[in-house]
Motif scaffolding. Structure first.
Motif, PDB file in Angstrom:
ATOM      1  N   PRO A 178     -43.402  43.521 -93.572  1.00  0.00           N
ATOM      2  CA  PRO A 178     -42.011  43.312 -93.167  1.00  0.00           C
ATOM      3  C   PRO A 178     -41.039  44.198 -93.919  1.00  0.00           C
ATOM      4  O   PRO A 178     -39.971  44.526 -93.427  1.00  0.00           O
ATOM      5  CB  PRO A 178     -41.760  41.832 -93.500  1.00  0.00           C
ATOM      6  N   LEU A 179     -41.440  44.650 -95.102  1.00  0.00           N
ATOM      7  CA  LEU A 179     -40.527  45.482 -95.892  1.00  0.00           C
ATOM      8  C   LEU A 179     -40.470  46.902 -95.367  1.00  0.00           C
ATOM      9  O   LEU A 179     -39.502  47.619 -95.573  1.00  0.00           O
ATOM     10  CB  LEU A 179     -40.969  45.488 -97.362  1.00  0.00           C
ATOM     11  N   ASP A 180     -41.556  47.302 -94.698  1.00  0.00           N
ATOM     12  CA  ASP A 180     -41.602  48.693 -94.237  1.00  0.00           C
ATOM     13  C   ASP A 180     -41.048  48.827 -92.829  1.00  0.00           C
ATOM     14  O   ASP A 180     -40.242  49.710 -92.560  1.00  0.00           O
ATOM     15  CB  ASP A 180     -43.064  49.190 -94.259  1.00  0.00           C
ATOM     16  N   VAL A 181     -41.459  47.903 -91.953  1.00  0.00           N
ATOM     17  CA  VAL A 181     -41.095  48.103 -90.542  1.00  0.00           C
ATOM     18  C   VAL A 181     -39.668  47.654 -90.287  1.00  0.00           C
ATOM     19  O   VAL A 181     -39.121  46.817 -91.018  1.00  0.00           O
ATOM     20  CB  VAL A 181     -42.056  47.308 -89.610  1.00  0.00           C
ATOM     21  N   TRP A 182     -39.076  48.227 -89.263  1.00  0.00           N
ATOM     22  CA  TRP A 182     -37.722  47.846 -88.846  1.00  0.00           C
ATOM     23  C   TRP A 182     -37.783  46.445 -88.241  1.00  0.00           C
ATOM     24  O   TRP A 182     -38.665  46.154 -87.441  1.00  0.00           O
ATOM     25  CB  TRP A 182     -37.211  48.872 -87.838  1.00  0.00           C
ATOM     26  N   PRO A 183     -36.864  45.515 -88.643  1.00  0.00           N
ATOM     27  CA  PRO A 183     -36.951  44.130 -88.159  1.00  0.00           C
ATOM     28  C   PRO A 183     -36.891  44.040 -86.633  1.00  0.00           C
ATOM     29  O   PRO A 183     -36.220  44.838 -85.986  1.00  0.00           O
ATOM     30  CB  PRO A 183     -35.746  43.449 -88.776  1.00  0.00           C
TER      31      PRO A 183
END
Lengths: 993, 485, 193
Positions: B42-47
């Motif tokens: 979740p920290l890397d991908v765009w929400p």
């Protein structure tokens, strides 16, 4: 002082009490200053703040430059910060009580009773207490008005004098329509007028009239005067719908007498009240019987018949008696006969026949000369309804050419106001002395505003040969003029009121006394004392009874039969009454009075239709349901209040509300019910039969300050029967009952405490207003009261017990109890409420952060929170938002701001003043030196304040009384404020039969 | 807890379970890289859209609340429905409610750590985060409820020109201020400390420069050496020891706001334990709500397993029963004591104008948890979600009932009144939820919401490979990272 | 390395210093010690109270009977100045004001907050010398505020007067030993109501 005449100047004088600390300047320049934000002090503070970045945020910390403007020419009677007192006479109602007015820096800020008055004593009523606020009423006229435009006195005088001269010359009818004028000197002026001009006529008019009472006296005793009643001399008091402790004739004086009559524990007076609504008087009665207004006569007659029979006089007609009263009449008659010459029957009925029967009763029972004084009668009420009726007819026919209106407002309070206005339009020229553009003066050709009584000279003779003087406590705020001066100048004798008054007293009153031969000495002394009583030279001549009582009795009987004959069906009787606060409505624009809870219903800001629980059940009505009252042509919409003790056949409504031109506080509050009143053979009748009531289905929220009336079996108000009284032993002092975990608090030199005698307290509510005016308690308005956010520091709790049809009731003044172990003190996080060395629970406003924890933890719920900013806030525009209205504020008490808790301080500022005075006089504080505002105001002398450390002080003695107790003693709060149990002296009707 | 009956193996030994250990990670054991990847995704991908919608709603609520607060500060407390009789209502209700919510976190991280409850590993991070956000929400209300926050500093003891004038150390409100600040600080430290190894992990796998520097700063130059790990273990144990008493103390002190007063309905010695139980109860309720929502949406359901939910359900059942018992005790003591006022208060609580609140409270706090005796309910995510929501509702009403019903009918019947909330009351309540969820939503985006290293540790225990207990995970982690690069 | 320590030192010292200054200034807000504004008429207390030995209470007579010491009305000044020949610009201003019936707008120097009820008469009558609070006014040409006029400053005097230790620790000790006794002069409600 003449440089005061221009209103604007004077309004500039004082902006807020704080500004006055620098001393008042008489005249030219404003004494206050908002502070110059660019002065030297900013530089100083800037340097202070230099070095860190919050300067802007802390701009508020810059001190504005305070100016100090001393008097230009020093004066002996004005020392900035020192109060001076002036004796005067109350003009708030015809009773004319003696007053002392407290002025600070030239402003009257507090009214107190004048203890040297033999009639009213030191007491006052709520209305009197509030009168000081009416002085600073924004609605007051600033100058005379001619044809609706502001004008000058010279212009107005020119117009009016010409008109009058013309009128008199051409034999036109000139009428002075005035309220009761208690002033002998003023009456003398009017007398001169009528002597000079045969076509001049003086009509006295009161919306709530005692005309019938006067007429009855003239029929029975040949003198048209209201007797001077002596409730203190009576052992049996029977009142037929006369609210003599609340509003009737002279409540302050009567309360004082009444309570004294009961204080005598051995020979306690007993009081029977027949009434339609639940009045303050009824709430104190030993026997209270609800009856419809139509049977006032029947009850009086019932008593008369029994008394006459017992005295062997026959020929008294029979009449059907109301079922509710029937059971009691024998007993009451028995009591009356038992105490021959020591009883007193009074009636508020507006029917001459009924009043005649009542007078006859007093005669037969030998009360004339003992409890009913006709030799030295009351001169307070001299209104004449039939004269008023005649005037109305003349107005209709357009036969009145010039009409002078003084202190009356018939366009609002006359039952036939429309007709009056129509007539007024036909008048060629009309002049009013009203202080505002009210419902009537709006239509007058000229308005010549009279002074407020605190600005004016004057005198009064409430009871024959006991006189009192009135002197101005402040130079006139506006360009107004005393009505007497106006009358004088219009009759071509321009004369200063003061000069005239002094001259009148020299001529008329000075000779009556023997004490001093020097008039100036006499004058100064009377001015200082405020009162002057002429001791009767010879014994009063016995007054012969010449009334044709049988005819009156017949008339009454006839009415009674008629009212029984006419089928009630689903119609009711409506009875209109004066509320303790607003009276007949002339004080409607006084926000203090608007927010004063009614002693019984606890209603504020409006009037209601009070219905009995039975009626409510029958019609499925609940508090706040809006109903329509239909009587003949009129239909009136009012919210309902279910009133225990209300007569089942009667719906009671207070008059005095529904003003439309009173001012910002009084306009459109409640409903004007005067139109419901009727004229009945020449006299105003404030009740009418055959009124139908129907619900509209709409609801209104009532602004009541107490919503729960049962004590829930809790031991809050404690009572004793007369029997217990003799029995009971002195109770141990409250201090020693209960163990406590707290170590005893070390005490200082004093321990201030208070004892309230629940047996004396009648619930009149004078203390509430006194406290409000002494302690700058804000007015919060209807909406906030509906949210139960009223700010009164002292409230009068009223509890019912017994059947809701006719319950017993008790009044309990409740304020901060100044607990020795105060629950509020332990919980305050910031030490904003602490205990003083002399036993006070002190609230420090500037330390309070407003967590409200103290209020939650207060078992007496006497703490009040400033939910909003009530001073200088346009959304609370009652009196604290206008520079004029703020002049009433007491400079010795902080004006609390938003978010701060407050409560009764036992008038700590007065304690402080008392100590300082003792210091100045190089002595210790003596018992009675310090009086709290509520204590001072109480006409019943029910409140006693003093030092508990002094074993001989009055308060300590009362604390040792066996009637003494503390409310919620079991909590171990150990209050310094305590109560004396109420004494019940029920009249057992059966047993006496 | 029956979960963890067997003894903990000493460090450095092979742990061969005698009985099958409950599976705190579902499916076949993931590789450590897998774990890192899963948690850090979740920290890397765009929400996705869902997150934006939630955040938008939360922010809207927050904005509304903030607006109301400003309005209140401008006009005064009068804009609330309070009056002379009822001086506290929504304000203090919300305060106690949020403080209560804030209890699960420390309980999980501190006490369960001390008790070596393995299942805490994958939920403690989010629980602690939740604690901090809840305490933030709570600590707003004392400020708001004074209406004049600029005089709040009067409550702080500080040297001054007034004599000096100190605060009233007798007043429970002062104790509150101290307790809450302590609690907030410790929780923050604990949370941050727990994250350091993960921050290091993030630093190492960060691709963007600013991210690397940021995480480098935050991870305080963590190098997973044996020494670091040993010290780390020590510190966290010590902190846990320090934090454990707070779990009890904070709500005890909050309860004293009421218990030390003399109001019937407040003045009760049972309050401290009763409030603590209530706090844990509501805290776990909220954790449950949040985790049930996030485990799916964040694709972490294999780390936050049914077994976790089941364990939490059991805690709720226990504390819920304690509360039920406390209610009974209150009524019993009122009856047994024979105090007229207290009896009346209790009766009017159940029958008076606010009876409906009382019965909602009973339904949610006494009846609902009893459903959890059945495994069926404990294992059904839907059921648990509903239960958790009811728990939150119930606990809010409990505080409302305690505060308002006790105040509205006190000793003198002449001073009886009613409280009706205004739009501002409700707005500020909603606002506080807005604040809470905004914080939480941001948190799950910028920080690992599951303690990566602890999960690895757990997995380490569960893999039949030999590892040192504590240190190994760290070394191995670095090794894996190496492989990545 | 050395650079690092230097940085560290700076990084700690500078904020510490800044906050120190800030706190000090914060604590001085609202204290106007040394305030000596220019007055519309340069009236010299040194000349009147010093050289000519006029007693304070001759002009400020209200101090004996009122809360406010009061500022003498122009008529009081004229008591003497109508007789004295001496003429200066300043005296001219005074006489001008009197002739034009225009009160003199002085600038108030000793200002207490509005929630403080200080009573001059109480202090004067209990024998507190004017100079105790106002300093050596007879030496001032332009009067300045000598005392801080803070609550602490008031209390110190009230404490010494009542024989209560001014040191907080000594007082705490008394409390612990339960030997503290109530002192009316220390009641909050003495000045705040």
């Amino acid at each position: 002082m003449d440089d005061h005449r221009s209103g604007d100047e004077v309004r500039l004088h004082w902006k807020s009490p704080e500004d006055l600390r620098n001393g008042s300047n008489r005249g030219v320049e404003p004494a206050f200053n908002d502070g110059d934000w660019l002065g030297g002090s900013t530089r100083r503070d800037f340097l202070t703040l230099a070095g860190f970045s919050l300067t802007a945020a802390l701009a508020a910390c810059r001190a504005p430059i305070e100016k100090a403007i001393p008097l230009l020419v020093g004066s002996d009677d004005i020392t900035p910060g020192v109060a001076s007192w002036y004796a005067t006479t109350c003009g708030a109602c015809p009773a004319g009580c003696g007053l002392l007015v407290k002025t600070r820096d030239g402003r009257p800020i507090k009214i107190e009773g004048n203890s040297s008055s033999a009639l009213s004593g030191g007491g006052t009523c709520a209305t009197g207490q509030a009168a000081v606020l009416s002085l600073y009423d924004d609605a007051r006229l600033r100058s005379p008005m001619v044809h609706g435009k502001a004008s000058s006195w010279s212009k107005a005088d020119a117009v009016i004098s010409n008109t009058l001269r013309g009128a008199f010359a051409s034999r036109q009818n000139v009428v002075l329509l005035s309220r009761n004028i208690g002033s002998p000197s003023t009456n003398a002026v009017i007398e001169e007028w009528s002597q000079l001009n045969p076509h001049f006529r003086h009509v006295i008019y009161e919306p709530v009239s005692l005309s019938a009472l006067r007429e009855a006296q003239s029929e029975c005793f040949g003198r048209a005067a209201v007797p001077h009643y002596r409730f203190d001399k009576a052992r049996v008091i029977v009142s037929i719908d006369a609210d003599f402790l609340g509003t009737w004739l002279s409540p302050v004086e009567f309360t004082r007498q009444y309570v004294r009559g009961r204080a005598a524990e051995t020979r306690r007076s007993q009081h029977v009240q027949y009434e339609s609504r639940f009045s303050v008087t009824g709430s104190n009665a030993d026997l209270r019987v609800p009856i419809p207004p139509s049977s006032h006569g029947a009850v009086a007659l019932g008593l008369l018949r029994r008394v006459a029979k017992a005295q062997g006089l026959d020929g008294c007609p029979e009449a059907p008696e109301p079922a509710s009263a029937l059971a009691t009449l024998d007993a009451v008659a028995g009591l009356l006969l038992k105490h021959h010459g020591q009883s007193l029957i009074v009636s508020g009925s507006q029917d001459v026949a009924v009043q005649t029967v009542v007078a006859t009763l007093n005669q037969f029972l030998g009360n004339i000369g003992t409890t009913v004084d006709l030799a030295q009668p009351s001169l307070q009420r001299r209104e004449n309804d039939s004269a008023m009726a005649a005037l109305l007819d003349d107005l209709d026919r357009g036969e009145i050419d010039v009409l002078l209106l003084h202190g009356v407002n018939p366009a609002y309070d006359h039952p036939d106001a429309r007709r009056f206005l129509a007539g007024l339009k036909k008048v060629r020229f009309s002049v009013s002395t009203s202080d505002r553009m009210d419902e009537t003066s709006r239509f007058a050709d000229a308005v010549c505003p009279d002074h407020h009584f605190l600005e004016s000279w004057g005198d009064a003779e409430p009871v024959q040969s006991s006189f009192s003087l009135a002197q101005p406590a402040i130079a006139p705020l506006f360009n107004t003029r005393s009505a007497v001066e106006s009358l004088l100048s219009w009759s071509g004798r321009p004369l200063d009121h003061y000069a005239y008054l002094r001259d009148y007293w020299r001529r008329a009153l000075f000779p009556l006394q023997k004490e001093t031969a020097d008039f100036d000495a006499f004058w100064d002394n009377t001015l200082r004392e405020g009162v002057f009583v002429v001791s009767p030279t010879s014994d009063p001549v016995p007054i012969a009874f010449r009334g044709d009582w049988k005819r009156a009795a017949e008339a009454v009987a006839g009415l009674a039969r008629a009212s029984v004959a006419s089928p009630h069906g689903n119609t009711y009787e409506v009875d209109l009454y004066e509320s303790v606060a607003l009276r007949d409505g002339r004080h409607a624009n006084n926000p203090w009075l608007q927010e004063l809870p009614d002693p019984i219903s606890k209603m504020t800001w409006g009037n209601v239709a009070a219905v009995s629980p039975a009626t409510a059940a029958a019609l499925a009505l609940a508090d706040g349901d809006i109903v329509v009252l239909r009587s003949g042509g009129t239909a009136t919409e009012l919210p309902v209040l279910v009133q225990p003790g209300q007569d089942a056949q009667t719906i009671s409504v207070a008059v005095g509300y529904g003003r439309i031109a009173a001012g910002k506080a009084g306009n459109d509050v409640g409903v004007n019910v005067f139109p419901l009143a009727t004229m009945n053979n020449g006299s105003h009748r404030l009740w009418m039969p055959n009124v139908s009531i129907e619900r509209t289905g709409r609801r209104a929220e009532l602004a009541t300050t107490q919503r729960h009336f049962s004590m829930e079996g809790r031991d809050i108000v404690q009572e004793l029967s007369v029997a217990d009284l003799s029995r009971s032993e002195p109770a141990p002092l409250a201090e020693h009952h209960l163990p406590s975990l707290w170590e005893p608090r070390p005490e200082g030199d004093h321990s201030w405490g208070m004892v309230i005698d629940l047996d004396s307290c009648t619930g009149c509510s004078a203390c509430v207003i006194a406290c409000q005016s002494e302690n700058n308690v804000p007015v919060v308005g209807k909406q906030e009261v509906q949210r139960t956010r009223e700010m009164h520091w002292i409230r009068i709790d009223r509890y019912y017990s017994g059947a809701p049809e006719n319950p017993e009731s008790v009044h309990q003044p409740m304020m901060c109890q100044h607990c020795g172990n105060a629950p509020c003190e332990t919980v305050c996080p910031v030490l904003a409420t602490t205990h003083s060395s002399d036993g006070l629970n002190q609230q420090i406003y500037n330390r309070c952060v407003g967590t409200r924890y103290c209020a939650n933890n207060c078992p007496y719920k006497v703490r009040r929170f400033n939910w909003f900013q009530y001073a200088q806030n346009p959304s609370f525009d009652f009196h604290m938002d206008s520079a004029l209205g703020r002049m009433v504020l007491n400079p010795d008490v902080t004006v609390r701001s938003r978010g701060v808790m407050e409560k009764c301080s036992l008038c700590v500022q007065r304690i402080q003043a008392g100590k300082v005075q003792a210091l100045q006089e190089k002595r210790v504080v003596a018992d009675g030196d310090i009086k709290t505002a509520c204590q001072q105001a109480c006409p019943a002398e029910a409140i006693v304040f003093g030092d508990l450390k002094d074993p001989h002080s009055r308060v300590s003695e009362l604390r040792r009384d066996h009637r003494y107790y503390n409310v919620l003693d079991e909590l171990g709060t150990r209050p310094n404020v305590g109560y004396l149990k109420k004494i019940r002296n029920r009249i057992e009707t059966q047993e006496l039969k | 807890m029956t979960l963890d009956s067997e003894t903990i193996p000493p460090p450095g030994e092979i742990a061969i379970p005698l009985v099958p250990r409950p599976r705190w990670v579902e499916g076949d054991l993931p590789s450590f890289a897998q774990i890192t990847a899963d948690v850090a995704r979740p920290l890397d991908v765009w929400p996705q859209k869902g997150w934006w919608v939630c955040t938008a709603i939360a922010l809207a609520a927050l904005a509304a609340g903030a607006g109301m607060v400003v309005y209140l500060f401008a006009h005064g407390i009068g804009v609330w429905g309070l009056n002379n009789e009822v001086g506290w209502a929504f304000d203090i209700t919300n305060f106690v409610f949020w403080i209560g919510i804030g209890h699960a976190g420390t309980l999980i991280s501190a006490i369960l750590l001390l008790f070596r409850q393995r299942w805490r590993t994958s939920i403690n991070r989010s629980a602690e985060a939740m604690t901090i956000f809840a305490v933030l929400c709570a600590s707003l209300f004392p400020l708001i409820h004074m209406g004049r926050p600029w005089v709040f500093f009067f409550i702080m003891p500080y040297p001054n020109q007034r004599g000096p004038l100190w605060v009233n150390f007798r007043s429970p409100l002062v104790w509150d201020v101290v307790a809450i600040n302590t609690y907030l600080t410790i929780s923050l430290v604990f949370w941050y400390l727990g994250m350091i190894p993960d921050l290091a992990t993030l630093r190492d796998r960060a691709r963007v420069r600013w991210r690397r520097t940021l995480f480098a700063l935050l991870s305080l130059g963590w190098n997973g050496s044996q020494r670091t790990w040993r010290r780390y273990e020590k510190v966290s144990t010590i902190l846990a020891g320090l934090a454990a008493p707070l779990v009890i103390s904070v709500h005890t002190i909050v309860s004293m706001d009421f218990a030390t007063s003399l109001l019937p309905g407040w003045h009760a010695t049972i309050f401290p334990p009763y409030f603590v139980a209530g706090a844990i109860y509501s805290g776990f309720g909220m954790v449950l709500t949040l985790l049930i929502l996030t485990r799916k949406t964040m694709g972490l359901d294999r780390y936050i397993t049914g077994a976790h939910l089941d364990a939490m359900a059991k805690v709720i059942l226990l504390t819920g029963s304690i509360i039920g018992y406390a209610y009974l005790t209150e009524f019993f003591s009122a009856w047994y004591k024979g105090d007229l006022f207290e009896r009346f208060t209790m009766i009017s609580r159940a029958t008076g104008p606010y009876a409906w609140c009382f019965w909602i409270m009973v339904l949610c706090n006494v009846v609902t948890p009893q459903l959890l005796w059945q495994k069926r309910v404990r294992t059904s995510v839907k059921a648990l979600f509903i239960v958790s929501i009811l728990v939150n509702i119930g606990m809010w009403f409990e505080r409302f009932v305690i505060i308002v019903t006790s105040l509205h009918r006190t000793f003198l019947p002449s001073a009886w009144g009613m409280f009706t909330p205004t739009i501002v009351d409700i707005g500020i309540l909603i606002g506080s939820f807005g604040l809470f969820f905004t914080c939480f939503l941001v948190f799950i985006r910028i920080l690992p919401m599951v303690a990566i290293w602890e999960v690895k540790e757990l997995v380490g225990e569960q893999t039949p490979r030999t590892f040192g207990f504590a240190g190994a995970a760290g070394d191995l982690e670095n090794e894996m990272e190496g492989a990545h690069a | 390395m050395r650079v690092r320590t230097a940085l560290l030192a700076a990084g700690t010292l500078i904020p510490a210093l800044a906050s120190g200054i800030m706190l000090r200034n914060l604590s001085r807000i609202g204290i106007h010690q040394g305030y000596a504004p220019e007055q519309p008429i340069a009236f010299s207390h040194r000349v009147h109270a010093g050289t000519n030995q006029i007693a304070c209470l001759y002009c400020h007579s209200a101090a004996r009977k009122s809360r406010h010491a009061g500022i003498p009305s122009a008529s009081v000044c004229m008591n003497c100045h109508s007789l004295l020949e001496k003429q200066t610009v300043e005296i001219e201003k005074l006489k001008e004001a009197v002739q034009q019936k225009r009160p003199i707008v002085w600038i108030k120097i000793h200002n207490l907050p509005e929630f403080v009820y200080f009573n001059h008469s109480q202090h004067v009558l209990s024998g507190v010398a004017c100079r105790k609070c106002h300093g050596a006014v007879e030496t001032m040409d332009r009067v300045e505020q000598v005392s801080p006029l803070t609550m602490g400053w008031c209390l110190d005097c009230h404490r010494t007067h009542a024989g209560v230790p001014t040191s907080g620790f000594a007082r705490a000790a008394l409390n612990l030993r339960g030997q503290s006794r109530p002192v009316p002069g220390l009641d909050c409600g003495k000045c705040h109501y």
